[in-house]
Design a protein around this motif. Sequence first.
Motif, PDB file in Angstrom:
ATOM      1  N   UNK A 145      22.837 -19.108  29.448  1.00  0.00           N
ATOM      2  CA  UNK A 145      22.332 -20.058  30.441  1.00  0.00           C
ATOM      3  C   UNK A 145      22.734 -21.476  30.086  1.00  0.00           C
ATOM      4  N   UNK A 146      22.666 -21.839  28.805  1.00  0.00           N
ATOM      5  CA  UNK A 146      23.078 -23.194  28.383  1.00  0.00           C
ATOM      6  C   UNK A 146      24.564 -23.401  28.626  1.00  0.00           C
ATOM      7  N   UNK A 166      18.379  -4.765  23.416  1.00  0.00           N
ATOM      8  CA  UNK A 166      17.950  -5.401  24.671  1.00  0.00           C
ATOM      9  C   UNK A 166      17.126  -6.654  24.388  1.00  0.00           C
ATOM     10  N   UNK A 167      16.213  -6.545  23.437  1.00  0.00           N
ATOM     11  CA  UNK A 167      15.378  -7.695  23.093  1.00  0.00           C
ATOM     12  C   UNK A 167      16.238  -8.827  22.551  1.00  0.00           C
ATOM     13  N   UNK A 168      17.184  -8.509  21.657  1.00  0.00           N
ATOM     14  CA  UNK A 168      18.075  -9.533  21.107  1.00  0.00           C
ATOM     15  C   UNK A 168      18.892 -10.165  22.220  1.00  0.00           C
ATOM     16  N   UNK A 169      19.431  -9.349  23.090  1.00  0.00           N
ATOM     17  CA  UNK A 169      20.249  -9.886  24.181  1.00  0.00           C
ATOM     18  C   UNK A 169      19.400 -10.781  25.078  1.00  0.00           C
ATOM     19  N   UNK A 170      18.184 -10.317  25.398  1.00  0.00           N
ATOM     20  CA  UNK A 170      17.310 -11.083  26.287  1.00  0.00           C
ATOM     21  C   UNK A 170      16.860 -12.393  25.627  1.00  0.00           C
ATOM     22  N   UNK A 171      16.524 -12.337  24.337  1.00  0.00           N
ATOM     23  CA  UNK A 171      15.961 -13.507  23.674  1.00  0.00           C
ATOM     24  C   UNK A 171      17.000 -14.429  23.059  1.00  0.00           C
ATOM     25  N   UNK A 172      18.119 -13.900  22.615  1.00  0.00           N
ATOM     26  CA  UNK A 172      19.101 -14.715  21.907  1.00  0.00           C
ATOM     27  C   UNK A 172      20.319 -15.055  22.762  1.00  0.00           C
ATOM     28  N   UNK A 207      31.378 -14.909  26.171  1.00  0.00           N
ATOM     29  CA  UNK A 207      30.738 -13.667  26.617  1.00  0.00           C
ATOM     30  C   UNK A 207      31.356 -12.467  25.903  1.00  0.00           C
ATOM     31  N   UNK A 208      32.663 -12.464  25.784  1.00  0.00           N
ATOM     32  CA  UNK A 208      33.339 -11.371  25.073  1.00  0.00           C
ATOM     33  C   UNK A 208      32.879 -11.334  23.616  1.00  0.00           C
ATOM     34  N   UNK A 209      32.791 -12.529  23.013  1.00  0.00           N
ATOM     35  CA  UNK A 209      32.339 -12.595  21.632  1.00  0.00           C
ATOM     36  C   UNK A 209      30.902 -12.086  21.521  1.00  0.00           C
ATOM     37  N   UNK A 210      30.063 -12.488  22.435  1.00  0.00           N
ATOM     38  CA  UNK A 210      28.654 -12.073  22.407  1.00  0.00           C
ATOM     39  C   UNK A 210      28.545 -10.561  22.590  1.00  0.00           C
TER      40      UNK A 210
END
Length: 156
Positions: free
Chosen positions: A109-110, A97-103, A145-148
Amino acid sequence: MSDLVTAREELMAVAIGDLGTLLDRVEKLAPQLDASRMELLSASSDLADMVEAYAKRMDEITENAKLQTVKHIARRADEMARGTVDTQTRAMEEAARVVFRNEIGPVLQRVTLPLQDVAELARKGARPWEGWLLHAATAVLASAISWAMATWLWLR
């Protein structure tokens, strides 16, 4: 001196009589001693059997105690392993969750900001090819998004 010899003979006669009485008593005592010896042998044999049965029972109790101990240790180890797995799973989920939120969140968003600009231009109908550009950008975004998500799931 005749008194002395007579007293000696008298003492000898009394001693011989006492010896005879003693021998009679010993002869009467011999069957009782033999019976006692037989009872002692029987008791000894019974005791040996009891000791053997006791040793067998103690072996069974010991084996049962070992088995119960092994089962208890296995049960506790399994509980500890499950608890450790649960704790690690929660820690990994929180880290994801932290990685998803921060990375991944800022990257998304960009990526979406230019796409929103492109969508705005497409709505205005500035150029006809911009509609296709919007579709291409959507495909790229969907791929990103799929890659992420695949990366995120792989890291879990």
